[in-house]
Structure formats: structure tokens, C-alpha cells
Motif scaffolding. Structure first.
Motif, PDB file in Angstrom:
ATOM      1  N   SER A  78       0.839  -1.205   0.000  1.00 41.01           N
ATOM      2  CA  SER A  78       0.000   0.000   0.000  1.00 41.01           C
ATOM      3  C   SER A  78       0.870   1.250   0.000  1.00 41.01           C
ATOM      4  O   SER A  78       0.560   2.237  -0.683  1.00 41.01           O
ATOM      5  CB  SER A  78      -0.930  -0.006   1.218  1.00 41.01           C
ATOM      6  OG  SER A  78      -1.869  -1.060   1.143  1.00 41.01           O
ATOM      7  N   ILE A  79       1.947   1.234   0.757  1.00 36.03           N
ATOM      8  CA  ILE A  79       2.893   2.355   0.756  1.00 36.03           C
ATOM      9  C   ILE A  79       3.513   2.508  -0.628  1.00 36.03           C
ATOM     10  O   ILE A  79       3.630   3.623  -1.162  1.00 36.03           O
ATOM     11  CB  ILE A  79       3.987   2.145   1.816  1.00 36.03           C
ATOM     12  CG1 ILE A  79       3.375   2.158   3.227  1.00 36.03           C
ATOM     13  CG2 ILE A  79       5.068   3.211   1.690  1.00 36.03           C
ATOM     14  CD1 ILE A  79       4.355   1.729   4.322  1.00 36.03           C
ATOM     15  N   ARG A  80       3.886   1.384  -1.229  1.00 28.14           N
ATOM     16  CA  ARG A  80       4.489   1.437  -2.568  1.00 28.14           C
ATOM     17  C   ARG A  80       3.520   2.048  -3.580  1.00 28.14           C
ATOM     18  O   ARG A  80       3.914   2.857  -4.432  1.00 28.14           O
ATOM     19  CB  ARG A  80       4.907   0.031  -3.003  1.00 28.14           C
ATOM     20  CG  ARG A  80       5.899   0.034  -4.171  1.00 28.14           C
ATOM     21  CD  ARG A  80       6.231  -1.393  -4.624  1.00 28.14           C
ATOM     22  NE  ARG A  80       6.500  -2.294  -3.523  1.00 28.14           N
ATOM     23  CZ  ARG A  80       7.685  -2.384  -2.911  1.00 28.14           C
ATOM     24  NH1 ARG A  80       8.683  -1.615  -3.294  1.00 28.14           N
ATOM     25  NH2 ARG A  80       7.866  -3.242  -1.931  1.00 28.14           N
ATOM     26  N   LEU A  81       2.247   1.663  -3.484  1.00 29.53           N
ATOM     27  CA  LEU A  81       1.240   2.209  -4.405  1.00 29.53           C
ATOM     28  C   LEU A  81       1.068   3.707  -4.189  1.00 29.53           C
ATOM     29  O   LEU A  81       0.949   4.476  -5.159  1.00 29.53           O
ATOM     30  CB  LEU A  81      -0.092   1.484  -4.204  1.00 29.53           C
ATOM     31  CG  LEU A  81      -1.265   1.960  -5.060  1.00 29.53           C
ATOM     32  CD1 LEU A  81      -0.937   1.824  -6.547  1.00 29.53           C
ATOM     33  CD2 LEU A  81      -2.528   1.170  -4.716  1.00 29.53           C
ATOM     34  N   ALA A  93       9.590   2.398  -0.334  1.00 37.47           N
ATOM     35  CA  ALA A  93       8.566   1.672   0.428  1.00 37.47           C
ATOM     36  C   ALA A  93       9.171   0.817   1.532  1.00 37.47           C
ATOM     37  O   ALA A  93       8.602   0.706   2.621  1.00 37.47           O
ATOM     38  CB  ALA A  93       7.728   0.805  -0.517  1.00 37.47           C
ATOM     39  N   GLU A  94      10.308   0.194   1.277  1.00 40.92           N
ATOM     40  CA  GLU A  94      10.913  -0.680   2.281  1.00 40.92           C
ATOM     41  C   GLU A  94      11.296   0.102   3.534  1.00 40.92           C
ATOM     42  O   GLU A  94      10.998  -0.305   4.666  1.00 40.92           O
ATOM     43  CB  GLU A  94      12.128  -1.402   1.696  1.00 40.92           C
ATOM     44  CG  GLU A  94      11.820  -2.360   0.566  1.00 40.92           C
ATOM     45  CD  GLU A  94      10.989  -3.546   1.010  1.00 40.92           C
ATOM     46  OE1 GLU A  94      11.039  -3.899   2.213  1.00 40.92           O
ATOM     47  OE2 GLU A  94      10.283  -4.129   0.165  1.00 40.92           O
ATOM     48  N   ALA A  95      11.995   1.209   3.345  1.00 41.88           N
ATOM     49  CA  ALA A  95      12.420   2.004   4.491  1.00 41.88           C
ATOM     50  C   ALA A  95      11.229   2.636   5.200  1.00 41.88           C
ATOM     51  O   ALA A  95      11.204   2.731   6.436  1.00 41.88           O
ATOM     52  CB  ALA A  95      13.404   3.087   4.040  1.00 41.88           C
ATOM     53  N   ALA A  96      10.228   3.062   4.443  1.00 44.46           N
ATOM     54  CA  ALA A  96       9.034   3.652   5.047  1.00 44.46           C
ATOM     55  C   ALA A  96       8.299   2.616   5.891  1.00 44.46           C
ATOM     56  O   ALA A  96       7.875   2.897   7.023  1.00 44.46           O
ATOM     57  CB  ALA A  96       8.109   4.192   3.952  1.00 44.46           C
ATOM     58  N   PHE A  97       8.176   1.405   5.336  1.00 42.14           N
ATOM     59  CA  PHE A  97       7.518   0.350   6.104  1.00 42.14           C
ATOM     60  C   PHE A  97       8.290   0.019   7.369  1.00 42.14           C
ATOM     61  O   PHE A  97       7.697  -0.194   8.427  1.00 42.14           O
ATOM     62  CB  PHE A  97       7.342  -0.908   5.270  1.00 42.14           C
ATOM     63  CG  PHE A  97       6.833  -2.069   6.079  1.00 42.14           C
ATOM     64  CD1 PHE A  97       5.510  -2.143   6.450  1.00 42.14           C
ATOM     65  CD2 PHE A  97       7.699  -3.066   6.524  1.00 42.14           C
ATOM     66  CE1 PHE A  97       5.036  -3.189   7.239  1.00 42.14           C
ATOM     67  CE2 PHE A  97       7.241  -4.104   7.306  1.00 42.14           C
ATOM     68  CZ  PHE A  97       5.906  -4.173   7.669  1.00 42.14           C
ATOM     69  N   GLU A  98       9.609  -0.026   7.294  1.00 41.75           N
ATOM     70  CA  GLU A  98      10.402  -0.364   8.473  1.00 41.75           C
ATOM     71  C   GLU A  98      10.225   0.683   9.566  1.00 41.75           C
ATOM     72  O   GLU A  98      10.205   0.339  10.759  1.00 41.75           O
ATOM     73  CB  GLU A  98      11.874  -0.509   8.110  1.00 41.75           C
ATOM     74  CG  GLU A  98      12.761  -0.913   9.281  1.00 41.75           C
ATOM     75  CD  GLU A  98      12.275  -2.144  10.034  1.00 41.75           C
ATOM     76  OE1 GLU A  98      12.378  -2.153  11.282  1.00 41.75           O
ATOM     77  OE2 GLU A  98      11.787  -3.095   9.391  1.00 41.75           O
ATOM     78  N   ALA A  99      10.055   1.955   9.199  1.00 42.81           N
ATOM     79  CA  ALA A  99       9.784   2.989  10.197  1.00 42.81           C
ATOM     80  C   ALA A  99       8.462   2.697  10.906  1.00 42.81           C
ATOM     81  O   ALA A  99       8.357   2.793  12.137  1.00 42.81           O
ATOM     82  CB  ALA A  99       9.747   4.362   9.531  1.00 42.81           C
ATOM     83  N   PHE A 100       7.454   2.321  10.115  1.00 48.54           N
ATOM     84  CA  PHE A 100       6.158   1.949  10.686  1.00 48.54           C
ATOM     85  C   PHE A 100       6.283   0.707  11.559  1.00 48.54           C
ATOM     86  O   PHE A 100       5.802   0.664  12.694  1.00 48.54           O
ATOM     87  CB  PHE A 100       5.154   1.696   9.562  1.00 48.54           C
ATOM     88  CG  PHE A 100       3.886   1.025  10.011  1.00 48.54           C
ATOM     89  CD1 PHE A 100       2.813   1.775  10.464  1.00 48.54           C
ATOM     90  CD2 PHE A 100       3.772  -0.365  10.001  1.00 48.54           C
ATOM     91  CE1 PHE A 100       1.649   1.154  10.900  1.00 48.54           C
ATOM     92  CE2 PHE A 100       2.615  -0.987  10.437  1.00 48.54           C
ATOM     93  CZ  PHE A 100       1.550  -0.225  10.889  1.00 48.54           C
TER      94      PHE A 100
END
Length: 233
Positions: A78-81, A93-100
Motif C-alpha cells: 500500500s505504501i508502494r502504491l 517503500a521498504e524504508a518507510a515500512f520499516e519505520a512503521f
């Protein structure tokens, strides 16, 4: 009725059983938004709109039904989209997800959770069974559990009987020898009973039983559960 003499292992739900999940998710989503605001501001604007965010999640869920049991992958995609729609770099998206995800593991336990885990783990093998994406090692509770099953890794989630039976197998017990404890009347209590287990519904809010037929035993806290089990042990 609950029969403690039959119990050879206990399986436990995680979210809303050992800690409240929505305060955790709200904090994690704020961390995600702040990360995006710094690294991908156009995507952050999308995530500031509840309607846009809901549409992205619904689109991804319909587009990728194979991810319905993998909340981590669904969130990441979803972040990637959102990044793609905002014209930002989808590789973020990978780094953003890891922050979450890192913030998602910073749970605040219910006051009764740690004493209950200490009490229960001294007496029975414990297995966690979750449809969520908590990581017990990162949460700091893995020492209490002999095994951990998640819908993401197993491929199906509660109330499918297969994940309950796998939990029993991980504890080297038969289904009828396992007590499952969780907060969800359908996914945990009814699902466990239909899988052949004993079940206790952790009903912190005093909600009515939502299904036909007799409700399984229920407790208002994990403290009450330990008192019940201690009396029967």
C-alpha cells in the motif's frame, strides 16, 4: 465448563489480549506519516487524506487477495502504491515500512499481561497464535513462548482450525489438550472451540456473546484467568 486438569498447553492471542492494538497502530501510522513527510512529501499528502488512504488499502486488498493474511506485505505494498501515485520513488517503500513496523512493535502491555505470562509459562508450554504482525522478539516477550504462529507465516489465520491444530502440534499436544485464550469472540473463542480446543474468551469490555449457543467461559482480565487456573491446577 473449563477443565484445567485437561490442559497440557495454552495458546494465546496477542493484539488486544496482551496489549491494546489501536493506540499502537495510531502511533506507528504517525511515525510513517512523519517519515514520508521528510522523504516523500507528495506521498505523505496522500496519507493525510483518510479517504485516499482507505481507497489505496481497498484497492490493494482487492488487487492482491493473496496478501490478506500478511498484514506486513499488505501495508508495504500500500505504501508502494501511494508512492507510485504521488510520483515518488517506489523503492522508498521498504524504508518507510520499516519505520512503521519498528514503532508497531513498541507495544504497551496491559497491566495484567506480564504477571499472567510469568504465571502461565511456569506451568504450561505457551504458543502465540495471531492474525497480526507483532514480532515477539522485538516486543520482548519471546522468552515466555515455546512457539509463535502467525497468519502471515502459516498462510491461514484464525478462525481456520488448521492454525489452531498447528499450535497444538507446536506444543506437542492434541487439540483437546490445549486451552486457547483471546479477546475476539469469533476468531479466538468460537474458532478454538470449533477446532476442538477448550477456550476462554477474554472479554475486557463486558460485551455480550455475539453467537448462537452457549458462550465459552469468559474472564474480564488475565488476572482472573490465572486465578481460575491456579485453583484447578
Amino acid at each position: 465448563m473449563l477443565d484445567p486438569t485437561r490442559i497440557k498447553a495454552i495458546s494465546l492471542d496477542l493484539d488486544d489480549t496482551l496489549w491494546p492494538i489501536w493506540p499502537t497502530i495510531e502511533r506507528a501510522e504517525k511515525v510513517l506519516h512523519d517519515w514520508l513527510a521528510e522523504h516523500a512529501p507528495m506521498a505523505a499528502a496522500l496519507f493525510s487524506s483518510p479517504a485516499a488512504l482507505r481507497e489505496i488499502r481497498e484497492h490493494m486488498a482487492s488487487r492482491r487477495p493473496d496478501l490478506r493474511n500478511d498484514l506486513s506485505a499488505l501495508r508495504r505494498e500500500s505504501i508502494r502504491l501511494a508512492l507510485l501515485r504521488a510520483g515518488e520513488d517506489p523503492l522508498l517503500a521498504e524504508a518507510a515500512f520499516e519505520a512503521f513496523f519498528a514503532e508497531r512493535q513498541r507495544v504497551e502491555l496491559y497491566e495484567d499481561a506480564l504477571p499472567a505470562l510469568e504465571f502461565l509459562s511456569r506451568r504450561w508450554p505457551l504458543v502465540s497464535v495471531s492474525n497480526g504482525n507483532a514480532d515477539l522478539a522485538r516486543v520482548g516477550l519471546s522468552a515466555f513462548f515455546g512457539a509463535s504462529l502467525s497468519a502471515r507465516e502459516f498462510g491461514v489465520g484464525k478462525p481456520d482450525p488448521r492454525i489452531f491444530h498447528a499450535a497444538a502440534g507446536a506444543a506437542q499436544a492434541q487439540a483437546h489438550e490445549v486451552l486457547h485464550v483471546g479477546d475476539d469472540a469469533t476468531l479466538d473463542a468460537l474458532g478454538a472451540v470449533q477446532a476442538g480446543m477448550q477456550a476462554v474468551w477474554l472479554n475486557r469490555g463486558g460485551h455480550p456473546w455475539p453467537h448462537e449457543g452457549e458462550a465459552p467461559p469468559q474472564v474480564a482480565s488475565l488476572t482472573q484467568l490465572c486465578e481460575w487456573l491456579g485453583q484447578g491446577a
